[in-house]
Enzyme design. Sequence first.
Site, PDB file in Angstrom:
ATOM      1  N   ARG A 114       0.829  -1.207   0.000  1.00 20.42           N
ATOM      2  CA  ARG A 114       0.000   0.000   0.000  1.00 20.42           C
ATOM      3  C   ARG A 114       0.871   1.268   0.000  1.00 20.42           C
ATOM      4  O   ARG A 114       0.925   1.995  -0.980  1.00 20.42           O
ATOM      5  CB  ARG A 114      -0.955  -0.016   1.227  1.00 20.42           C
ATOM      6  CG  ARG A 114      -2.062   1.025   1.183  1.00 20.42           C
ATOM      7  CD  ARG A 114      -1.645   2.406   1.614  1.00 20.42           C
ATOM      8  NE  ARG A 114      -1.093   2.479   2.956  1.00 20.42           N
ATOM      9  CZ  ARG A 114      -0.497   3.556   3.424  1.00 20.42           C
ATOM     10  NH1 ARG A 114      -0.383   4.656   2.691  1.00 20.42           N
ATOM     11  NH2 ARG A 114       0.013   3.563   4.647  1.00 20.42           N
ATOM     12  N   ASP A 115       1.614   1.503   1.063  1.00 18.22           N
ATOM     13  CA  ASP A 115       2.383   2.760   1.169  1.00 18.22           C
ATOM     14  C   ASP A 115       3.472   2.787   0.105  1.00 18.22           C
ATOM     15  O   ASP A 115       3.790   3.862  -0.442  1.00 18.22           O
ATOM     16  CB  ASP A 115       3.011   2.876   2.572  1.00 18.22           C
ATOM     17  CG  ASP A 115       3.232   4.312   3.014  1.00 18.22           C
ATOM     18  OD1 ASP A 115       3.355   5.189   2.141  1.00 18.22           O
ATOM     19  OD2 ASP A 115       3.293   4.562   4.226  1.00 18.22           O
ATOM     20  N   HIS A 123       4.977   4.518  12.760  1.00 17.01           N
ATOM     21  CA  HIS A 123       5.047   4.417  11.288  1.00 17.01           C
ATOM     22  C   HIS A 123       6.071   5.450  10.815  1.00 17.01           C
ATOM     23  O   HIS A 123       5.764   6.636  10.716  1.00 17.01           O
ATOM     24  CB  HIS A 123       3.645   4.714  10.744  1.00 17.01           C
ATOM     25  CG  HIS A 123       3.519   4.728   9.258  1.00 17.01           C
ATOM     26  ND1 HIS A 123       2.891   3.722   8.550  1.00 17.01           N
ATOM     27  CD2 HIS A 123       3.896   5.637   8.331  1.00 17.01           C
ATOM     28  CE1 HIS A 123       2.882   4.015   7.264  1.00 17.01           C
ATOM     29  NE2 HIS A 123       3.494   5.173   7.095  1.00 17.01           N
ATOM     30  N   HIS A 160       8.914   7.066   8.206  1.00 12.67           N
ATOM     31  CA  HIS A 160       9.536   7.168   6.886  1.00 12.67           C
ATOM     32  C   HIS A 160      11.021   7.468   7.119  1.00 12.67           C
ATOM     33  O   HIS A 160      11.412   7.958   8.173  1.00 12.67           O
ATOM     34  CB  HIS A 160       8.820   8.221   6.036  1.00 12.67           C
ATOM     35  CG  HIS A 160       7.491   7.711   5.528  1.00 12.67           C
ATOM     36  ND1 HIS A 160       7.288   7.331   4.233  1.00 12.67           N
ATOM     37  CD2 HIS A 160       6.318   7.478   6.167  1.00 12.67           C
ATOM     38  CE1 HIS A 160       6.031   6.905   4.080  1.00 12.67           C
ATOM     39  NE2 HIS A 160       5.420   6.985   5.249  1.00 12.67           N
ATOM     40  N   CYS A 196       4.130   9.214   0.158  1.00 15.97           N
ATOM     41  CA  CYS A 196       2.741   9.579  -0.051  1.00 15.97           C
ATOM     42  C   CYS A 196       2.681  10.603  -1.178  1.00 15.97           C
ATOM     43  O   CYS A 196       3.417  11.600  -1.146  1.00 15.97           O
ATOM     44  CB  CYS A 196       2.171  10.161   1.245  1.00 15.97           C
ATOM     45  SG  CYS A 196       0.553  10.893   1.040  1.00 15.97           S
ATOM     46  N   ASN A 248       9.470   4.336   3.278  1.00 14.08           N
ATOM     47  CA  ASN A 248       9.290   3.986   4.696  1.00 14.08           C
ATOM     48  C   ASN A 248      10.568   3.356   5.251  1.00 14.08           C
ATOM     49  O   ASN A 248      11.440   2.918   4.495  1.00 14.08           O
ATOM     50  CB  ASN A 248       8.171   2.934   4.827  1.00 14.08           C
ATOM     51  CG  ASN A 248       6.803   3.490   4.561  1.00 14.08           C
ATOM     52  OD1 ASN A 248       6.504   3.867   3.443  1.00 14.08           O
ATOM     53  ND2 ASN A 248       5.972   3.532   5.581  1.00 14.08           N
TER      54      ASN A 248
HETATM   55  P1  HMG Z   1     -13.282  13.518  -2.760  1.00 16.57           P
HETATM   56  O1  HMG Z   1     -12.859  13.719  -4.168  1.00 16.57           O
HETATM   57  O2  HMG Z   1     -13.431  14.725  -1.879  1.00 16.57           O
HETATM   58  O3  HMG Z   1     -14.593  12.610  -2.644  1.00 16.57           O
HETATM   59  O4  HMG Z   1     -12.191  12.581  -2.114  1.00 16.57           O
HETATM   60  P2  HMG Z   1     -16.082  12.895  -3.017  1.00 16.57           P
HETATM   61  O5  HMG Z   1     -16.880  12.265  -1.952  1.00 16.57           O
HETATM   62  O6  HMG Z   1     -16.292  14.367  -3.342  1.00 16.57           O
HETATM   63  O7  HMG Z   1     -16.272  12.059  -4.371  1.00 16.57           O
HETATM   64  C1  HMG Z   1     -15.723  12.480  -5.622  1.00 16.57           C
HETATM   65  C2  HMG Z   1     -15.775  11.313  -6.608  1.00 16.57           C
HETATM   66  O8  HMG Z   1     -14.919  10.261  -6.165  1.00 16.57           O
HETATM   67  C3  HMG Z   1     -17.179  10.685  -6.756  1.00 16.57           C
HETATM   68  O9  HMG Z   1     -17.266  10.188  -8.085  1.00 16.57           O
HETATM   69  C4  HMG Z   1     -17.118   9.508  -5.817  1.00 16.57           C
HETATM   70  O10 HMG Z   1     -17.989   8.486  -6.198  1.00 16.57           O
HETATM   71  C5  HMG Z   1     -15.668   9.063  -5.971  1.00 16.57           C
HETATM   72  P3  HMG Z   1     -17.946  11.044  -9.274  1.00 16.57           P
HETATM   73  O11 HMG Z   1     -19.318  11.347  -8.752  1.00 16.57           O
HETATM   74  O12 HMG Z   1     -17.085  12.266  -9.435  1.00 16.57           O
HETATM   75  O13 HMG Z   1     -17.881  10.111 -10.416  1.00 16.57           O
HETATM   76  N1  HMG Z   1     -15.154   8.405  -4.747  1.00 16.57           N
HETATM   77  C6  HMG Z   1     -14.714   7.134  -4.682  1.00 16.57           C
HETATM   78  N2  HMG Z   1     -14.608   6.150  -5.592  1.00 16.57           N
HETATM   79  C7  HMG Z   1     -14.126   4.968  -5.159  1.00 16.57           C
HETATM   80  N3  HMG Z   1     -13.743   4.720  -3.890  1.00 16.57           N
HETATM   81  C8  HMG Z   1     -13.822   5.689  -2.956  1.00 16.57           C
HETATM   82  C9  HMG Z   1     -14.328   6.945  -3.343  1.00 16.57           C
HETATM   83  N4  HMG Z   1     -14.534   8.081  -2.652  1.00 16.57           N
HETATM   84  C10 HMG Z   1     -15.047   8.976  -3.523  1.00 16.57           C
HETATM   85  N5  HMG Z   1     -13.441   5.434  -1.704  1.00 16.57           N
HETATM   86  C11 HMG Z   1     -11.276  11.116  -0.512  1.00 16.57           C
HETATM   87  C12 HMG Z   1     -12.152  12.320  -0.726  1.00 16.57           C
HETATM   88  C13 HMG Z   1     -10.973  10.987   0.964  1.00 16.57           C
HETATM   89  C14 HMG Z   1     -11.979   9.885  -1.017  1.00 16.57           C
HETATM   90  C15 HMG Z   1      -9.946  11.355  -1.298  1.00 16.57           C
HETATM   91  O14 HMG Z   1      -9.380  12.534  -0.817  1.00 16.57           O
HETATM   92  C16 HMG Z   1      -8.971  10.225  -1.189  1.00 16.57           C
HETATM   93  O15 HMG Z   1      -9.198   9.148  -1.730  1.00 16.57           O
HETATM   94  N6  HMG Z   1      -7.822  10.464  -0.476  1.00 16.57           N
HETATM   95  C17 HMG Z   1      -6.851   9.445  -0.234  1.00 16.57           C
HETATM   96  C18 HMG Z   1      -5.479   9.971  -0.521  1.00 16.57           C
HETATM   97  C19 HMG Z   1      -4.467   8.879  -0.238  1.00 16.57           C
HETATM   98  O16 HMG Z   1      -4.720   7.708  -0.415  1.00 16.57           O
HETATM   99  N7  HMG Z   1      -3.259   9.293   0.224  1.00 16.57           N
HETATM  100  C20 HMG Z   1      -2.217   8.368   0.512  1.00 16.57           C
HETATM  101  C21 HMG Z   1      -2.482   7.550   1.716  1.00 16.57           C
HETATM  102  S1  HMG Z   1      -2.221   8.387   3.247  1.00 16.57           S
HETATM  103  C22 HMG Z   1      -0.534   8.123   3.607  1.00 16.57           C
HETATM  104  O17 HMG Z   1       0.188   7.631   2.773  1.00 16.57           O
HETATM  105  C23 HMG Z   1      -0.052   8.418   4.984  1.00 16.57           C
HETATM  106  C24 HMG Z   1       0.143   7.133   5.808  1.00 16.57           C
HETATM  107  O18 HMG Z   1       1.045   6.244   5.185  1.00 16.57           O
HETATM  108  C25 HMG Z   1       0.663   7.499   7.210  1.00 16.57           C
HETATM  109  C26 HMG Z   1       1.868   8.458   7.170  1.00 16.57           C
HETATM  110  O19 HMG Z   1       2.892   8.111   6.543  1.00 16.57           O
HETATM  111  O20 HMG Z   1       1.733   9.525   7.758  1.00 16.57           O
HETATM  112  C27 HMG Z   1      -1.179   6.401   6.005  1.00 16.57           C
HETATM  113 MG    MG Z   2       3.210   6.403   5.278  1.00 14.90          MG
END
Ligand code: HMG
Ligand code: MG
Length: 303
Positions: A15-16, A207, A209, A240, A249
């Site tokens: 995932r990450d 967690h 990096h 990310c 990481n």
């Molecule tokens: P949004 O665009 O604000 O969502 O995203 P929305 O509710 O306005 O929906 C917009 C469109 O997206 C709609 O489709 C929804 O159906 C679709 P449309 O009507 O335009 O055709 N949609 C989805 N489709 C499939 N699956 C879903 C989904 N949600 C909406 N789940 C949201 C808000 C939170 C979903 C978005 O901002 C997002 O997906 N963010 C994730 C970003 C991410 O993954 N970042 C990396 C991971 S975090 C990280 O790495 C840190 C970590 O490792 C810890 C650390 O290191 O600190 C964890």
């Molecule tokens: Mg991370």
Amino acid sequence: MNLPTSIEITEVSPRDGLQNQSSVITTKTKIAFVDALSKTGLQRIEVSSFVNPKWVPQLADAAEVFSGIIRSGNVKYSALVPNEQGWERAMEVGVDEIGLMTSASETFCKRNTNTSIADSIERIKPLVESAKANGVGTRGYVSCVVACPYEGEVDSGHVRSVVKQLLDIGVENISLGETIGVAVPSDIARLYDALEGVLSPEQSILHLHDTRGTALACVLSAMQLGVRRFDASSGGLGGCPYAPGAAGNLATEDLVYFANRMGIDTGVHLAQLISATRIIEESLDSPLKSRVYRALSCQDPSS
Ligand code: HMG
Ligand code: MG
């Protein structure tokens, strides 16, 4: 040295690690990678992410990956879930645990999940209830526990407040995300000082990096404070897309080697881990950075 006799590692590379790759990695390769990781002795693997595929196209095949892997009875398989839509997708393939995202930095929260910290907690609340009702575990990721790529240093008091809110709504496990890899041991000490009375080192997951090569130093000081659970990523994959400047990481190979040499049990077989990592390295544009992976992948890892 006041070290633990064992630690638990959650492998987050599928995932990450893969969320941040520019090269296209096929679903077949991801499945082979997770299957190989499942045979290394790792007990927890974060397989993918049910986020909006427009935000993270690299993991748009999360359902196919989950459906294709051969599950081991000894491994818990988890995924990131950002909202109800993600929860429904995750439920269809039967995840064991969901990772819920928030942050101690407002700007990162907004850039990463398109909402404020307060609204992210509101969004997480019903997901925790649904997960509990369905026997699915929950982990709350609090990003930017030391620093934010947009705001700089983060006040540990903010971390304390966000962690407390997650625990209050029933999140079972808290993973403290040092998202951009700036921390040194004194930051880790300050972080756990600030969490006193809310989250003990023993309850927490760290967690890290490793952007600046300081992750293992932080692991050692965290272990001495009582931390027993760490996230790590094979080969040092990771980063990310919404955290500019964050490299991979903490590498699982580096952590396992470090623990092995100090007589700390991880349950992970280093040679098998290196074989699993090789599967993914063959699909990448550049060599993996884990020092231990690089040093041992060409020789007998037991030597
Ligand atoms: P949004 O665009 O604000 O969502 O995203 P929305 O509710 O306005 O929906 C917009 C469109 O997206 C709609 O489709 C929804 O159906 C679709 P449309 O009507 O335009 O055709 N949609 C989805 N489709 C499939 N699956 C879903 C989904 N949600 C909406 N789940 C949201 C808000 C939170 C979903 C978005 O901002 C997002 O997906 N963010 C994730 C970003 C991410 O993954 N970042 C990396 C991971 S975090 C990280 O790495 C840190 C970590 O490792 C810890 C650390 O290191 O600190 C964890
Ligand atoms: Mg991370």
